[in-house]
Design an enzyme around this catalytic site. Sequence first.
Site, short mmCIF file in Angstrom:
data_model
loop_
_atom_site.label_atom_id
_atom_site.label_comp_id
_atom_site.label_asym_id
_atom_site.label_seq_id
_atom_site.Cartn_x
_atom_site.Cartn_y
_atom_site.Cartn_z
N ASP A 244 0.82 -1.21 0.00
CA ASP A 244 0.00 0.00 0.00
C ASP A 244 0.86 1.26 0.00
O ASP A 244 1.80 1.39 0.79
CB ASP A 244 -0.90 -0.01 1.24
CG ASP A 244 -1.82 1.19 1.31
OD1 ASP A 244 -2.71 1.30 0.45
OD2 ASP A 244 -1.62 2.03 2.22
N GLU A 281 1.57 -0.02 -4.88
CA GLU A 281 0.70 1.12 -5.17
C GLU A 281 1.57 2.35 -4.98
O GLU A 281 2.11 2.59 -3.90
CB GLU A 281 -0.48 1.18 -4.22
CG GLU A 281 -1.38 2.37 -4.52
CD GLU A 281 -2.30 2.77 -3.37
OE1 GLU A 281 -3.30 3.45 -3.62
OE2 GLU A 281 -1.99 2.40 -2.21
#
Length: 598
Positions: A244, A281
């Site tokens: 993330d 990401e």
Amino acid sequence: MTRVWAPRAARVDLVLPGSGTAEPLAAVGDGWWEAGRALPPGTDYAFSLDGGPARPDPRSPWQPAGVHGLSRTFDATAHAWSDADWRGRDVRGAVVYELHVGTFTPEGTLDAAAGRLDHLADLGVDMVELMPLAAFGGRHGWGYDGVALWAVHGPYGGPAALQRFVDAAHVRGIAVCLDVVDNHLGPSGNYLAEFGPYFTDRHQTPWGAAVNLDGEGSEQVRAFVVEKALRWFRDFHVDALRLDAVHALVDDSPRHLLAELSDAVAALAADVGRPLSLVAESDANDPRTVTPTASSVDGRPGYGMTAQWADDVHHALHALVTGERQGYYVDFGAPETLATALTDVFVHDGSWSTFRDRPWGHPVPDDLDGRRFVVFSQNHDQVGNRALGDRPSRVLAPGALAVSAAVVLLGPGTPMLFMGEEWGATTPFLYFSDHEEPELAEAVSRGRAAEFGGHGWADLYGADVEVPDPQAPSTVEASRLDWSEADTGPGRQMLELYRALISLRRGEAAVASGDRRATTAAVHDGALVMTRGAVAGGGRVAVVLVPGEGTVSVPVERAGARVVLDSNAVLGGRRARVGRAGDGTTVTVHGPGVVVLA
């Protein structure tokens, strides 16, 4: 051996319920403390620092009583694996399916999700991506506020349930990717700072102080992150990790944490004999993220990620098919912009970003494999961070949804679907939480409403729009998939279309390829023609995309091409017509819709 890193403590005790005493741990150097014995599987325990309250183990594998309760030991070797023949699956080029365990099924557990794996196998999914499972406060949440990062959330079934899920997926030929969050911890149950310098004020992130990756004590913090990742691969047999918001992993050390992690995972992959992938990401629009650690981009060493999410493709597609221009969609929406995204990946590749009010991004080298970029028309962020958590199916006709699906599944990127998308799910995916502390719960409710106040949602939804309260039980209930929709006429038609697109992706080498140099995209009278495959190589595929209403006649390069998929024929619309124009072919499409010729 029972051990814990607590470099600032003068004394560390092992707390066992019912014993009536605390067992002192021995200091063994470098801030580590050890007990004289290992605890049997299933033992509840905690640590006390300098006589303070009992705290969960930072590396706890299981928090059955919640993130404030005792940790529980877990024997990761006890599961009888049935995936001995599993050879793994690289994420590059896989059809990925993102799901949230808590709302994927009515039960909201890993075992219940495993019961739906046959549906995914029939669809053609290659890899399931599970949203974060790390233990967090309360029962319900997205998982991005986890605090026991080595544990599996108890209400989902705990660590044994994750092993069962992965095993069941592998039996069906489906790989598993686990979404992990290392850039911050949630606000409830975050005790890491009591144990050591896990955070630093030298850097700031949107969540406050950054994880300490380059200051005093950072060597053990980095090891905490790397060893945790290796554990998911080794003990739980996962095939990939989605990392993330890696741009929030602020690291000024000579070797970035991502490069260290990449090399460690590559070494483990060689040891276990199967591919292990890391998917980042990143908001930076920088090919450095997927450049090998032994190479560089513009003199900057690569981070070595296997793939990264490509938000610009989503933005270009979503703005085109919906007409939305608010927020970060301001620079997107023209068909020419989508054509750029399909061939160049990043629309902002050093160009001016109106939303950011500055130049942004870096260009992607022409020879960089398109499969290193994960593309999507929906995901948890792009749906769940809308005021009403609404999917594109709220406003788009089936033909326009088909356009989105074709861009994702037939383009050069690695396609990712979001749960329920394959049948045109109308259930929202809202932001929800279950914080047990009243002040925190109220702050989250107020903050979510305030956050959306300045996003222009009133212009989109109407002046009386109300943001659902994330703490309300009705919010999570509304977000559960309604599987009965898949059995309706429209649901079955959309499923048939997705299966056909995935089958086409597997059956046509030109489509399965990630060669961006053999991909072109051109705009004709509002339609977009994406061509896959080299001119001299044969097997070229033309994808004619008509996002809007109306009838468009589009020339395609190849003479004698045959229609291999017509979305309107599947969804009940007016079929396309193929004609000849000199040495070429003309396709007449009634929009919105997709026609594929080969």
